[in-house]
Design a protein around this motif. Sequence first.
Motif, PDB file in Angstrom:
ATOM      1  N   GLU A 176      -4.475   3.347   2.216  1.00 11.54           N
ATOM      2  CA  GLU A 176      -3.829   4.348   3.065  1.00 11.54           C
ATOM      3  C   GLU A 176      -2.470   3.784   3.499  1.00 11.54           C
ATOM      4  O   GLU A 176      -2.331   3.239   4.595  1.00 11.54           O
ATOM      5  N   THR A 178       0.356   5.725   3.069  1.00  9.84           N
ATOM      6  CA  THR A 178       1.226   6.884   2.890  1.00  9.84           C
ATOM      7  C   THR A 178       2.325   7.008   3.943  1.00  9.84           C
ATOM      8  O   THR A 178       3.487   7.257   3.600  1.00  9.84           O
ATOM      9  N   LEU A 179       1.964   6.825   5.213  1.00 16.70           N
ATOM     10  CA  LEU A 179       2.960   7.012   6.270  1.00 16.70           C
ATOM     11  C   LEU A 179       4.108   6.022   6.111  1.00 16.70           C
ATOM     12  O   LEU A 179       5.286   6.401   6.149  1.00 16.70           O
ATOM     13  N   ARG A 198       7.074  16.437   3.460  1.00 14.18           N
ATOM     14  CA  ARG A 198       5.868  15.638   3.237  1.00 14.18           C
ATOM     15  C   ARG A 198       5.701  14.602   4.353  1.00 14.18           C
ATOM     16  O   ARG A 198       4.591  14.367   4.825  1.00 14.18           O
ATOM     17  N   TYR A 199       6.802  14.006   4.771  1.00 14.13           N
ATOM     18  CA  TYR A 199       6.749  13.034   5.862  1.00 14.13           C
ATOM     19  C   TYR A 199       6.158  13.686   7.117  1.00 14.13           C
ATOM     20  O   TYR A 199       5.287  13.103   7.772  1.00 14.13           O
ATOM     21  N   GLN A 201       4.159  16.262   7.296  1.00 12.44           N
ATOM     22  CA  GLN A 201       2.723  16.518   7.067  1.00 12.44           C
ATOM     23  C   GLN A 201       1.905  15.249   7.246  1.00 12.44           C
ATOM     24  O   GLN A 201       0.863  15.236   7.902  1.00 12.44           O
ATOM     25  N   VAL A 202       2.398  14.185   6.617  1.00 16.67           N
ATOM     26  CA  VAL A 202       1.663  12.917   6.613  1.00 16.67           C
ATOM     27  C   VAL A 202       1.588  12.354   8.031  1.00 16.67           C
ATOM     28  O   VAL A 202       0.558  11.852   8.462  1.00 16.67           O
ATOM     29  N   ARG A 206      -1.920  11.610   9.957  1.00 14.16           N
ATOM     30  CA  ARG A 206      -2.265  10.257  10.426  1.00 14.16           C
ATOM     31  C   ARG A 206      -2.400  10.231  11.939  1.00 14.16           C
ATOM     32  O   ARG A 206      -3.225   9.490  12.478  1.00 14.16           O
ATOM     33  N   THR A 212      -4.953  10.694   3.976  1.00 12.26           N
ATOM     34  CA  THR A 212      -3.995  11.420   3.120  1.00 12.26           C
ATOM     35  C   THR A 212      -4.387  11.300   1.650  1.00 12.26           C
ATOM     36  O   THR A 212      -3.656  11.745   0.767  1.00 12.26           O
ATOM     37  N   THR A 215      -4.494  12.499  -3.010  1.00 10.70           N
ATOM     38  CA  THR A 215      -3.300  13.310  -3.149  1.00 10.70           C
ATOM     39  C   THR A 215      -3.412  13.979  -4.524  1.00 10.70           C
ATOM     40  O   THR A 215      -4.444  13.855  -5.185  1.00 10.70           O
TER      41      THR A 215
END
Length: 257
Positions: A176, A178-179, A198-199, A201-202, A206, A212, A215
């Motif tokens: 994880e 993603t962030l 996307r940022y 959303q992520v 989180r 996330t 994907t």
Amino acid sequence: MEIIRLPMLFDNYTFLLCDQRSQTAVVVDPAEAQPVLAYLNTAQLNLVAIWNTHHHHDHIGGNRALLRQFPELCIYGSEADRGRIPGQQRFLAGGDRVEFAGRTAQVLFVPGHTWGHIAYYLPPIASSDPGELFCGDTLFAGGCGRLFEGTPAQMLRSLQQLRQLPANTRIWCAHEYTLKNFEFALSVAPNDPQVQQRYAQVKQARHQRQPTIPTTLAIEQQTNLFLRWDDPAIQAQLQCDDALETFTRLRSRKDRF
Ligand code: ZN
Ligand code: FE
């Protein structure tokens, strides 16, 4: 077949492929044994195989203890990782096939993060269904693995292979990250609307402690800078017009981020 995601250690994910009909399961990259054993016990499933993507401890840490509990199980890993995966019994190369519950996973050779790294791709049963990709530390949501044992050119070839899969493929990454990956992406391409969206959303996911992963390849094709080496906008940000050089610069900037 059902896919279960088990969070482990600090930010790892281990995946269980469960077949209720035969009451059997396969585990992909067991970082630890205990959470896997607990799940199998509750769900009354017999573990028949371990699919390892590479030899790092946070992907094989549970191998020995799982083998003790299920002496019949078979441990799969890369031919190139011979000698570094505990209990390994099958030695796979790109193009090999692995069976489970009436499905056949294709082995993809994807060196870069490590020299022996492989991924397991389960093609869809019906053409409208998504395929499933277990890519270990090669491709992450918004990122890619660090190059511990490979060159940028090798990693680019590996990611090229993954980018060619059907767009609706679900991607089960082993961390994880993603962030953090999108914080980096924004630093490279601050005005890219797809990255911005996307940022957001992520960050929200989180914040609510939602995973996330998985994907999809479609999302990654649009938002993951490490799959956009030939995108003129990204090349412009990195001040070069060559795919490999773009990827190399991006990877080295991420290493220093
Ligand atoms: Zn790793
Ligand atoms: Fe890892």
